[in-house]
Design a protein around this motif. Sequence first.
Motif, mmCIF file in Angstrom:
data_model
loop_
_atom_site.group_PDB
_atom_site.id
_atom_site.type_symbol
_atom_site.label_atom_id
_atom_site.label_comp_id
_atom_site.label_asym_id
_atom_site.label_seq_id
_atom_site.Cartn_x
_atom_site.Cartn_y
_atom_site.Cartn_z
ATOM 1 N N MET A 1 0.856 -1.212 0.000
ATOM 2 C CA MET A 1 0.000 0.000 0.000
ATOM 3 C C MET A 1 0.883 1.250 0.000
ATOM 4 O O MET A 1 1.858 1.346 0.753
ATOM 5 C CB MET A 1 -0.878 0.034 1.253
ATOM 6 N N ILE A 2 0.538 2.215 -0.804
ATOM 7 C CA ILE A 2 1.253 3.492 -0.771
ATOM 8 C C ILE A 2 0.274 4.612 -0.404
ATOM 9 O O ILE A 2 -0.917 4.545 -0.722
ATOM 10 C CB ILE A 2 1.932 3.823 -2.125
ATOM 11 N N LYS A 3 0.831 5.596 0.271
ATOM 12 C CA LYS A 3 -0.021 6.708 0.688
ATOM 13 C C LYS A 3 -0.173 7.680 -0.485
ATOM 14 O O LYS A 3 0.818 8.154 -1.027
ATOM 15 C CB LYS A 3 0.618 7.428 1.886
ATOM 16 N N VAL A 4 -1.407 7.949 -0.875
ATOM 17 C CA VAL A 4 -1.619 8.878 -1.995
ATOM 18 C C VAL A 4 -2.126 10.238 -1.522
ATOM 19 O O VAL A 4 -2.167 11.194 -2.293
ATOM 20 C CB VAL A 4 -2.593 8.301 -3.054
ATOM 21 N N ALA A 5 -2.507 10.308 -0.256
ATOM 22 C CA ALA A 5 -2.916 11.600 0.297
ATOM 23 C C ALA A 5 -2.686 11.581 1.798
ATOM 24 O O ALA A 5 -2.830 10.547 2.432
ATOM 25 C CB ALA A 5 -4.380 11.882 -0.006
ATOM 26 N N GLY A 6 -2.318 12.732 2.329
ATOM 27 C CA GLY A 6 -2.075 12.840 3.766
ATOM 28 C C GLY A 6 -1.318 14.117 4.037
ATOM 29 O O GLY A 6 -1.264 15.010 3.186
ATOM 30 N N ARG A 7 -0.748 14.188 5.232
ATOM 31 C CA ARG A 7 -0.042 15.422 5.592
ATOM 32 C C ARG A 7 1.328 15.468 4.929
ATOM 33 O O ARG A 7 2.129 14.563 5.108
ATOM 34 C CB ARG A 7 0.127 15.510 7.113
ATOM 35 N N PRO A 8 1.611 16.521 4.156
ATOM 36 C CA PRO A 8 2.941 16.640 3.547
ATOM 37 C C PRO A 8 3.999 16.961 4.600
ATOM 38 O O PRO A 8 3.680 17.514 5.661
ATOM 39 C CB PRO A 8 2.786 17.799 2.564
ATOM 40 N N GLU A 9 5.241 16.625 4.305
ATOM 41 C CA GLU A 9 6.326 16.853 5.259
ATOM 42 C C GLU A 9 6.511 18.347 5.538
ATOM 43 O O GLU A 9 6.912 18.748 6.625
ATOM 44 C CB GLU A 9 7.638 16.273 4.703
ATOM 45 N N SER A 10 6.194 19.184 4.546
ATOM 46 C CA SER A 10 6.386 20.631 4.711
ATOM 47 C C SER A 10 5.341 21.276 5.612
ATOM 48 O O SER A 10 5.335 22.489 5.784
ATOM 49 C CB SER A 10 6.403 21.313 3.342
ATOM 50 N N LEU A 11 4.441 20.463 6.140
ATOM 51 C CA LEU A 11 3.447 20.964 7.089
ATOM 52 C C LEU A 11 3.745 20.353 8.458
ATOM 53 O O LEU A 11 3.960 19.145 8.558
ATOM 54 C CB LEU A 11 2.047 20.529 6.609
ATOM 55 N N GLN A 12 3.784 21.175 9.486
ATOM 56 C CA GLN A 12 3.973 20.650 10.841
ATOM 57 C C GLN A 12 2.743 19.829 11.230
ATOM 58 O O GLN A 12 1.656 20.032 10.677
ATOM 59 C CB GLN A 12 4.129 21.804 11.843
ATOM 60 N N SER A 13 2.901 18.957 12.199
ATOM 61 C CA SER A 13 1.751 18.131 12.594
ATOM 62 C C SER A 13 0.759 18.899 13.468
ATOM 63 O O SER A 13 -0.354 18.446 13.713
ATOM 64 C CB SER A 13 2.235 16.887 13.338
ATOM 65 N N LYS A 14 1.148 20.087 13.913
ATOM 66 C CA LYS A 14 0.280 20.902 14.776
ATOM 67 C C LYS A 14 -1.086 21.131 14.122
ATOM 68 O O LYS A 14 -1.186 21.396 12.936
ATOM 69 C CB LYS A 14 0.959 22.250 15.018
ATOM 70 N N GLN A 15 -2.105 21.048 14.920
ATOM 71 C CA GLN A 15 -3.479 21.243 14.442
ATOM 72 C C GLN A 15 -3.727 22.722 14.134
ATOM 73 O O GLN A 15 -3.371 23.592 14.926
ATOM 74 C CB GLN A 15 -4.438 20.770 15.533
ATOM 75 N N PHE A 16 -4.358 23.008 12.986
ATOM 76 C CA PHE A 16 -4.692 24.396 12.637
ATOM 77 C C PHE A 16 -5.693 24.972 13.636
ATOM 78 O O PHE A 16 -6.566 24.264 14.108
ATOM 79 C CB PHE A 16 -5.341 24.473 11.248
ATOM 80 N N HIS A 17 -5.587 26.291 13.865
ATOM 81 C CA HIS A 17 -6.550 26.944 14.759
ATOM 82 C C HIS A 17 -7.775 27.427 13.991
ATOM 83 O O HIS A 17 -8.674 28.031 14.555
ATOM 84 C CB HIS A 17 -5.894 28.134 15.457
ATOM 85 N N TYR A 18 -7.796 27.208 12.666
ATOM 86 C CA TYR A 18 -8.866 27.772 11.844
ATOM 87 C C TYR A 18 -10.229 27.191 12.198
ATOM 88 O O TYR A 18 -10.348 26.072 12.690
ATOM 89 C CB TYR A 18 -8.570 27.533 10.354
ATOM 90 N N CYS A 19 -11.283 27.973 11.927
ATOM 91 C CA CYS A 19 -12.642 27.531 12.208
ATOM 92 C C CYS A 19 -12.958 26.292 11.348
ATOM 93 O O CYS A 19 -12.358 26.102 10.291
ATOM 94 C CB CYS A 19 -13.654 28.620 11.840
ATOM 95 N N PRO A 20 -13.922 25.490 11.768
ATOM 96 C CA PRO A 20 -14.303 24.319 10.967
ATOM 97 C C PRO A 20 -14.684 24.744 9.544
ATOM 98 O O PRO A 20 -15.440 25.685 9.362
ATOM 99 C CB PRO A 20 -15.509 23.757 11.712
ATOM 100 N N GLY A 21 -14.117 24.043 8.573
ATOM 101 C CA GLY A 21 -14.486 24.292 7.184
ATOM 102 C C GLY A 21 -13.786 25.471 6.527
ATOM 103 O O GLY A 21 -14.011 25.735 5.344
ATOM 104 N N CYS A 22 -12.966 26.177 7.260
ATOM 105 C CA CYS A 22 -12.217 27.296 6.685
ATOM 106 C C CYS A 22 -11.198 26.739 5.690
ATOM 107 O O CYS A 22 -10.438 25.833 6.016
ATOM 108 C CB CYS A 22 -11.499 28.088 7.771
ATOM 109 N N THR A 23 -11.177 27.291 4.493
ATOM 110 C CA THR A 23 -10.330 26.699 3.451
ATOM 111 C C THR A 23 -8.856 27.135 3.537
ATOM 112 O O THR A 23 -8.057 26.705 2.703
ATOM 113 C CB THR A 23 -10.922 26.985 2.056
ATOM 114 N N HIS A 24 -8.508 27.957 4.519
ATOM 115 C CA HIS A 24 -7.082 28.242 4.757
ATOM 116 C C HIS A 24 -6.288 26.935 4.861
ATOM 117 O O HIS A 24 -5.184 26.827 4.343
ATOM 118 C CB HIS A 24 -6.902 28.999 6.089
#
Lengths: 248, 353, 71
Positions: A1-24
Amino acid sequence: MIKVAGRPESLQSKQFHYCPGCTHGIIHRLVAEVMDELGIREESIGVAPVGCSVLAYEYFNCDMHEAAHGRAPAVATGIKRVHPDKVVFTYQGDGDLASIGTAEIVHAAGRSEKITTIFVNNAIYGMTGGQMAPTTLIGQKATTSPYGRSVEAQGYPLKVSEMLATLTGAAYIARVSVHDPQHIRKAKAAIKKAFEYQIAGKGFTLVEVLSTCPTNWGLTPIEALKWLEENMLPYYPLGEYKTPEEVK
Amino acid sequence: MGERILMKGNEAIGEAAIKAGCKYFFGYPITPQNELPEYMSRRLPKEDGVFLQAESEVAAINMVYGAAGSGARVMTSSSSPGISLKMEGISYIAGAELPCVIVNIVRGGPGLGGIQPAQSDYFQATKGGAHGDYRLVVLAPSSIQEAVDLVQEAFEIADFYRNPVMVLGDGMIGQMMEPVEFRAPQKRDLQPKDWATDGCKGRKPNVINSLWLQPEKLEEHNWKLFKKYEEIKKNEVKYETIQMEDAEFALVAYGTTSRICFSALETLRAEGYKVGLIRPITIWPFPEAAINQAADQVKGFLAVEMSTGQMVEDVRLSVEGKAPVHFYGRTGGMVPSPNEIVDQVKAVLGGGK
Amino acid sequence: MPKVVFDEDRCKGCELCTTVCPKNIVVMSKKINAKGYHPATVDEMDKCIGCAFCANICPDTVIEVFKEEKK
């Protein structure tokens, strides 16, 4: 199995503070995916704005510099002039870039600074609580245009991409949207082009991304995507407004 | 001994910065400091550096912010109204603890004011000027040679403390020509700039930032800055005393005004008045202890400034009420003459030597 | 067989992923996650075609999609 979608390495694992559904969050991920694909994470320096994405420096997994409101292109200029071999980008909202920071963005483009700007346009001030932005549509209600933006009182929304595309120094200017998977794919392609043109030394590059603000628009996240499609697309047409081929 | 060359103040300041390893200059035209950016625009491209004329002072200081965060020695210069515009960026630079040098060739204010020399930005330079609990180190040269020496040292101080340093001149310092010699400043033991944003290869990402949303964290940060400022106060105070050994009355002045006070002092001494001069070289940190000590010796002080009275407040604070502190000032671009100061001293002393 | 994995405690329940699935298998769970939201999930995983639309539109990088390696 290979991962085709997920968190890219250039993004920290920290959860965004954005409101639910915000497209930021989508736009952050696209920028990070592009950094991964181009292998430039360790060569990149990002500049965060003031506004909802003020904490972008906690999310991108590369060197980051937090700027004053609207000044990100000037800060990026200082960084790029010291490190011309690095990839420098700004991430700015519409209050930051299209209101208080108009001088900085116009002149960074005019000087053809070899930087990439990700311009997130959601037609409102999100962070401060839904005030009218320079990009707020005619008739759109905001906390400082409670009767709806009127031409008489507040004039017309700025079309930043069209305006910047008139500048000789702008190498690549595109407007994209993230309201459905097809457009998200196109948005990523444009962001990738912008970074590639920067790396190739073509000049100033900017991708305007139409984005939502469910909280301050008073809509559910799903309704907000629909509102963007129905109201923003007609006034802010998508497409490439300038490509390096035109610059020559 | 190095070679002595005749140079205009603004240009000498520029050359001193280059000699100190400054390769980046971001500025915006404003009188009376234009010779400085003009000089940098000629010289820096030849030094493999960058001169950039920004779209505004606001942009220029933010370019300095970016370049300083990237680890470069960087400078900007302006004059009073332009410095007001730079204040936003200065606060961010101080908050993010970045080193840089800012030159203010002061002209008359408030508002658009005038273009003649003044010292009316003392409060702005030393007491804040922008928002937040921060301090600039402020150096006030009184000759072109001293300007050259202090500009070079300014970069060392800035890097050593990771703090913006302001060199406060006035139109006279900027426009005057004097022979100067470029001497290497005393090198400090500087730490590598491992905090700079230059790509995170082989390390965790660096972040340049002045945002602390948690009040506990911001308070902690502010006390950390405060401690640094206390350290600077302890180590960096610089002043000169002239004929203070037997003085019964002291003039206090900085920059150009101190030179005029020196002429007045010579006249007064020739007439038998035992007058001395205390010349702050750093106006922040202010030579509080030296002035306080002098207050035990002299009958009074006369602060002389090209303003309606700003530094005089620091003199009064330093004296702690031990002796009367008088003030004489000219403002709006008017420069006091030695005779005016002589008359003031005589008036204060009531003819008594 | 493709597979979608939800990091359920990151989910803010915005439901955007439920609108883009061509097989309509992304649904909101009845349970409540650590944040107090109903997180998105897939019950009928065998119907997943691995298109990754759901992950693509997710604003919070909740979703990982796995596929068989092409031979």
